[in-house]
Design a protein around this motif. Sequence first.
Motif, PDB file in Angstrom:
ATOM      1  N   VAL A  28      46.629  90.179  -2.376  1.00 34.55           N
ATOM      2  CA  VAL A  28      46.381  90.795  -3.404  1.00 34.55           C
ATOM      3  C   VAL A  28      45.750  89.893  -4.402  1.00 34.55           C
ATOM      4  CG1 VAL A  28      47.458  92.019  -5.685  1.00 34.55           C
ATOM      5  CG2 VAL A  28      48.298  92.998  -3.336  1.00 34.55           C
ATOM      6  N   THR A  29      46.145  88.854  -4.880  1.00 40.86           N
ATOM      7  CA  THR A  29      45.435  88.025  -5.839  1.00 40.86           C
ATOM      8  C   THR A  29      43.789  87.716  -5.105  1.00 40.86           C
ATOM      9  OG1 THR A  29      46.603  86.013  -4.474  1.00 40.86           O
ATOM     10  CG2 THR A  29      47.340  86.791  -6.783  1.00 40.86           C
ATOM     11  N   LYS A  30      43.896  87.496  -3.762  1.00 41.76           N
ATOM     12  CA  LYS A  30      42.205  87.239  -3.304  1.00 41.76           C
ATOM     13  C   LYS A  30      41.681  88.214  -3.577  1.00 41.76           C
ATOM     14  CE  LYS A  30      40.134  85.371   0.909  1.00 41.76           C
ATOM     15  NZ  LYS A  30      40.391  85.324   2.168  1.00 41.76           N
ATOM     16  N   TYR A  31      42.160  89.619  -3.351  1.00 41.30           N
ATOM     17  CA  TYR A  31      41.457  90.855  -3.322  1.00 41.30           C
ATOM     18  C   TYR A  31      40.988  90.974  -4.789  1.00 41.30           C
ATOM     19  CZ  TYR A  31      41.086  95.991  -3.011  1.00 41.30           C
ATOM     20  OH  TYR A  31      40.711  97.317  -3.124  1.00 41.30           O
ATOM     21  N   SER A  32      41.830  90.508  -5.557  1.00 45.78           N
ATOM     22  CA  SER A  32      41.699  90.738  -7.153  1.00 45.78           C
ATOM     23  C   SER A  32      40.517  90.009  -7.745  1.00 45.78           C
ATOM     24  CB  SER A  32      43.092  90.557  -7.978  1.00 45.78           C
ATOM     25  OG  SER A  32      43.892  91.216  -7.556  1.00 45.78           O
ATOM     26  N   GLU A  33      40.216  88.820  -6.727  1.00 46.40           N
ATOM     27  CA  GLU A  33      39.024  87.879  -7.278  1.00 46.40           C
ATOM     28  C   GLU A  33      37.717  88.792  -7.370  1.00 46.40           C
ATOM     29  OE1 GLU A  33      37.156  83.830  -6.061  1.00 46.40           O
ATOM     30  OE2 GLU A  33      38.718  84.629  -4.678  1.00 46.40           O
ATOM     31  N   ASP A  34      37.560  89.650  -6.485  1.00 48.89           N
ATOM     32  CA  ASP A  34      36.253  90.418  -6.272  1.00 48.89           C
ATOM     33  C   ASP A  34      36.602  91.799  -7.223  1.00 48.89           C
ATOM     34  OD1 ASP A  34      33.983  91.348  -5.930  1.00 48.89           O
ATOM     35  OD2 ASP A  34      33.922  91.190  -3.800  1.00 48.89           O
ATOM     36  N   TYR A  35      37.521  92.481  -6.893  1.00 52.78           N
ATOM     37  CA  TYR A  35      38.079  93.721  -7.604  1.00 52.78           C
ATOM     38  C   TYR A  35      37.801  93.775  -9.121  1.00 52.78           C
ATOM     39  CZ  TYR A  35      39.742  98.663  -7.958  1.00 52.78           C
ATOM     40  OH  TYR A  35      40.077  99.823  -8.286  1.00 52.78           O
ATOM     41  N   MET A  36      38.667  92.600  -9.505  1.00 52.79           N
ATOM     42  CA  MET A  36      38.370  92.496 -11.109  1.00 52.79           C
ATOM     43  C   MET A  36      37.638  91.381 -11.340  1.00 52.79           C
ATOM     44  SD  MET A  36      41.110  94.583 -11.872  1.00 52.79           S
ATOM     45  CE  MET A  36      41.746  93.909 -13.308  1.00 52.79           C
ATOM     46  N   GLY A  37      36.437  91.262 -10.799  1.00 57.99           N
ATOM     47  CA  GLY A  37      35.907  90.036 -10.975  1.00 57.99           C
ATOM     48  C   GLY A  37      35.077  90.189 -12.223  1.00 57.99           C
ATOM     49  N   LEU A  38      34.709  91.291 -12.639  1.00 58.79           N
ATOM     50  CA  LEU A  38      33.825  91.538 -13.969  1.00 58.79           C
ATOM     51  C   LEU A  38      34.738  91.623 -14.923  1.00 58.79           C
ATOM     52  CD1 LEU A  38      31.274  94.228 -12.489  1.00 58.79           C
ATOM     53  CD2 LEU A  38      31.180  91.683 -12.782  1.00 58.79           C
ATOM     54  N   MET A  64      35.347  73.239  -8.286  1.00 58.06           N
ATOM     55  CA  MET A  64      36.725  73.729  -8.783  1.00 58.06           C
ATOM     56  C   MET A  64      37.290  75.082  -8.335  1.00 58.06           C
ATOM     57  SD  MET A  64      37.621  73.671 -12.871  1.00 58.06           S
ATOM     58  CE  MET A  64      39.386  74.098 -13.164  1.00 58.06           C
ATOM     59  N   LEU A  65      38.545  75.191  -8.073  1.00 63.31           N
ATOM     60  CA  LEU A  65      39.198  76.231  -7.434  1.00 63.31           C
ATOM     61  C   LEU A  65      39.604  77.023  -8.576  1.00 63.31           C
ATOM     62  CD1 LEU A  65      41.590  74.927  -4.628  1.00 63.31           C
ATOM     63  CD2 LEU A  65      39.388  76.221  -4.212  1.00 63.31           C
ATOM     64  N   SER A  66      39.150  78.511  -8.401  1.00 60.38           N
ATOM     65  CA  SER A  66      39.749  79.326  -9.178  1.00 60.38           C
ATOM     66  C   SER A  66      41.103  79.806  -9.139  1.00 60.38           C
ATOM     67  CB  SER A  66      38.857  80.848  -8.864  1.00 60.38           C
ATOM     68  OG  SER A  66      39.363  81.379  -7.791  1.00 60.38           O
ATOM     69  N   ILE A  67      41.583  80.347 -10.333  1.00 60.64           N
ATOM     70  CA  ILE A  67      42.951  80.716 -10.239  1.00 60.64           C
ATOM     71  C   ILE A  67      43.473  81.555  -9.203  1.00 60.64           C
ATOM     72  CG2 ILE A  67      42.688  82.608 -12.042  1.00 60.64           C
ATOM     73  CD1 ILE A  67      45.358  81.569 -13.462  1.00 60.64           C
ATOM     74  N   CYS A  68      42.551  82.473  -8.680  1.00 58.12           N
ATOM     75  CA  CYS A  68      42.989  83.563  -7.583  1.00 58.12           C
ATOM     76  C   CYS A  68      43.107  82.562  -6.319  1.00 58.12           C
ATOM     77  CB  CYS A  68      41.964  84.504  -7.453  1.00 58.12           C
ATOM     78  SG  CYS A  68      41.548  85.351  -8.989  1.00 58.12           S
ATOM     79  N   LYS A  69      42.151  81.497  -6.069  1.00 56.06           N
ATOM     80  CA  LYS A  69      42.139  80.934  -4.785  1.00 56.06           C
ATOM     81  C   LYS A  69      43.653  79.998  -4.899  1.00 56.06           C
ATOM     82  CE  LYS A  69      37.419  80.755  -3.135  1.00 56.06           C
ATOM     83  NZ  LYS A  69      36.820  81.493  -4.036  1.00 56.06           N
ATOM     84  N   ILE A  70      43.872  79.491  -6.242  1.00 54.64           N
ATOM     85  CA  ILE A  70      45.107  78.609  -6.200  1.00 54.64           C
ATOM     86  C   ILE A  70      46.310  79.461  -6.007  1.00 54.64           C
ATOM     87  CG2 ILE A  70      46.289  77.354  -7.820  1.00 54.64           C
ATOM     88  CD1 ILE A  70      43.837  76.439  -9.294  1.00 54.64           C
ATOM     89  N   TYR A  71      46.535  80.485  -6.538  1.00 59.39           N
ATOM     90  CA  TYR A  71      47.600  81.387  -6.124  1.00 59.39           C
ATOM     91  C   TYR A  71      47.639  81.830  -4.865  1.00 59.39           C
ATOM     92  CZ  TYR A  71      49.427  80.843 -11.055  1.00 59.39           C
ATOM     93  OH  TYR A  71      50.102  80.123 -11.978  1.00 59.39           O
ATOM     94  N   PHE A  72      46.353  82.075  -4.335  1.00 58.65           N
ATOM     95  CA  PHE A  72      46.517  82.645  -2.783  1.00 58.65           C
ATOM     96  C   PHE A  72      47.149  81.507  -1.992  1.00 58.65           C
ATOM     97  CE2 PHE A  72      43.903  82.683   0.900  1.00 58.65           C
ATOM     98  CZ  PHE A  72      44.079  83.642   1.654  1.00 58.65           C
ATOM     99  N   MET A  73      46.508  80.387  -1.969  1.00 60.34           N
ATOM    100  CA  MET A  73      47.073  79.293  -1.131  1.00 60.34           C
ATOM    101  C   MET A  73      48.507  78.971  -1.424  1.00 60.34           C
ATOM    102  SD  MET A  73      43.564  76.710  -0.811  1.00 60.34           S
ATOM    103  CE  MET A  73      43.843  76.508  -2.718  1.00 60.34           C
ATOM    104  N   LEU A  74      48.991  78.930  -2.803  1.00 61.37           N
ATOM    105  CA  LEU A  74      50.245  78.873  -2.779  1.00 61.37           C
ATOM    106  C   LEU A  74      51.255  79.883  -2.312  1.00 61.37           C
ATOM    107  CD1 LEU A  74      52.410  77.106  -4.506  1.00 61.37           C
ATOM    108  CD2 LEU A  74      52.184  78.682  -6.525  1.00 61.37           C
ATOM    109  N   PHE A  75      50.824  81.197  -2.683  1.00 62.43           N
ATOM    110  CA  PHE A  75      51.915  82.319  -2.024  1.00 62.43           C
ATOM    111  C   PHE A  75      51.794  82.310  -0.554  1.00 62.43           C
ATOM    112  CE2 PHE A  75      51.335  84.849  -6.014  1.00 62.43           C
ATOM    113  CZ  PHE A  75      52.321  84.181  -6.813  1.00 62.43           C
ATOM    114  N   LEU A  76      50.642  82.078   0.045  1.00 64.91           N
ATOM    115  CA  LEU A  76      50.552  81.873   1.599  1.00 64.91           C
ATOM    116  C   LEU A  76      51.397  80.937   1.911  1.00 64.91           C
ATOM    117  CD1 LEU A  76      49.160  83.699   3.640  1.00 64.91           C
ATOM    118  CD2 LEU A  76      47.433  81.964   3.711  1.00 64.91           C
ATOM    119  N   TYR A  77      51.295  79.931   1.694  1.00 63.09           N
ATOM    120  CA  TYR A  77      52.054  78.369   2.041  1.00 63.09           C
ATOM    121  C   TYR A  77      53.581  78.958   1.969  1.00 63.09           C
ATOM    122  CZ  TYR A  77      54.126  73.965   2.186  1.00 63.09           C
ATOM    123  OH  TYR A  77      54.813  72.710   2.445  1.00 63.09           O
ATOM    124  N   LEU A  78      54.035  79.477   1.004  1.00 66.71           N
ATOM    125  CA  LEU A  78      55.573  79.830   0.670  1.00 66.71           C
ATOM    126  C   LEU A  78      55.888  80.963   1.470  1.00 66.71           C
ATOM    127  CD1 LEU A  78      55.759  79.597  -3.396  1.00 66.71           C
ATOM    128  CD2 LEU A  78      56.724  78.122  -1.614  1.00 66.71           C
TER     129      LEU A  78
END
Length: 574
Positions: A71-81, A1-15
């Motif tokens: 930034v959303t992709k970066y946040s997946e690890d930076y704000m991971g905890l 299942m895709l995380s919310i970070c990956k979903i918004y990363f792909m959406l923003f990149l496509y747009l």
Amino acid sequence: MLSICKIYFMLFLYLSINLFIMALYFILLNMEVFIEYNLLSFNSLSMVMIVFIDWMTLFFMSFVLFIAALVTKYSEDYMGLDKSLNRFILLVVLFVLSMMFLIMSPNLISILLGWDGLGLVSYILVIYYQNIKSYNAGMLTALSNRVGDAALLIAIALMMNFESWNFIFYLDFFKNDDMMKIIMFFVILAAMTKSAQIPFSSWLPAAMAAPTPVSSLVHSSTLVTAGVYLLIRFSSAFSPMFMDFLLFISLFTMFMAGLGANFEFDLKKIIALSTLSQLGLMISILSLGNSDLAFFHLLTHALFKALLFMCAGMIIHSLNNCQDIRFMGGLSLYMPITCTLFNICNLSLCGLPFLSGFYSKDLVVEIMSMGYLNLFVYLIFYLSVGLTVCYSFRVVYYTFTGDSNILVLSTLNENSKIMLSSMIGLVFLVVFMGSILSWVMFPFPYFICLSFVMKMMTCFFILMGIFLGYECAKFSLEYSIKAVLFYNFSMFSASMWNMPFLSTFGVNYYPLFLGKIYMKNFDQGWLEYYGGKNLYNSLKMSSSSFQLFSRNHIKIYLLFIILWLMFMVSFLII
């Protein structure tokens, strides 16, 4: 299942990719699209949602969405905890949506909705880490921006004279109208607060209390650039007086921020002051009549500033959240990729030839040099360019050279593939996008005619900045405690010429003090006694007496009959 970070990363990149292609199409055909959508019609009242799309709108939206994706992709690890990561990502999405709303609006009402959305979400993000420092920074940010919101509301009220809030239709026609001049003053005031120009600059370094991914988004393409974008849209209506006013305000901001960054020790605040300096550069070239150049620098600056904050976040993350550059050192041995990316951004910020920052910054400075301006403006411009290089090399000296000054048991590494991949994805644009944008936006090149000395002036100040940055870093390390004058000057410069005390703490004290007196003597004093509380008591007593009548109406009726009979008997006896 895709995380919310990956979903918004792909959406923003496509747009982002689609909008960039559309922008190229629009600029090629010189197209503009104006869309009206009727939300509600009631008798003669019509509520209309209006969207204006041109090449400028599409370019800016594509850059905002691309940076937001990384930034959303970066946040997946930076704000991971973080336990509330989903909430944080949704706040970032709200932030981006508010910016989209502001970019597409040709109408002051819809601009205000995006403008206030940015202010509200930025406040929530600044106080994301719940402590007293974040709370103070958040209140300072929110209250400073409220000045601009109030100015925009006054501009909306005054624009009712023109029977429409769609400003793009009549900026040129009413340029010399007195009412339009007053509206332009309030628009400039709103832009100055949002882009943190003097005297509203103190909130920008304070907003560094937000998480680093937020800082990357805010300082590159969203919150602080909203004021510059508003000025670009309204630039055709500014009179020469307003242009001169903006020029001197932006020059002082640029110089003050560049000087302050040379005496600051917080890594994120140094980059924030760098943003302030670049905002001053954008507004200064805009006030000289080149709004397209200001927009060009806005886009290139967004790329390298976003990456600069990402690199800073990686360093802070590895140093157990330490932001003081005096505790860093020798990082190039432990974090080579991050340091390489950081240096590329720094050199782009300084205007090193053939990186993206060079194409916009060098063009801005040379166009300014061709103008017929006084020596003061010329010197401040070039000194600010030199100071940019100075603080950039000072940061490099402190962080990447020498020995490590952090604890012996440290976690210096760059093992995070997610953070590195998002940073590497941006570095290619930092290198190449300046030249691509210059070819696309300016198909007919500027003809710049300068003497050899003036042409080499930028290179001279860059080299001078490198030398001074190195010497300043050594000097502050060895002698700053002993040399009292230098220490006082460094404190004065690092505190942004005492601006927080003048424009924030000094101004806030008296309204808060008077508010306390007003609340004590009026809200909870005589006004309360003779106003709300006494009125409540009198109404309560009268209602209770009326209630007595309503509950005992038969008894009262009989009582009145007895009184009437007694009166009649007494009358007959007499």
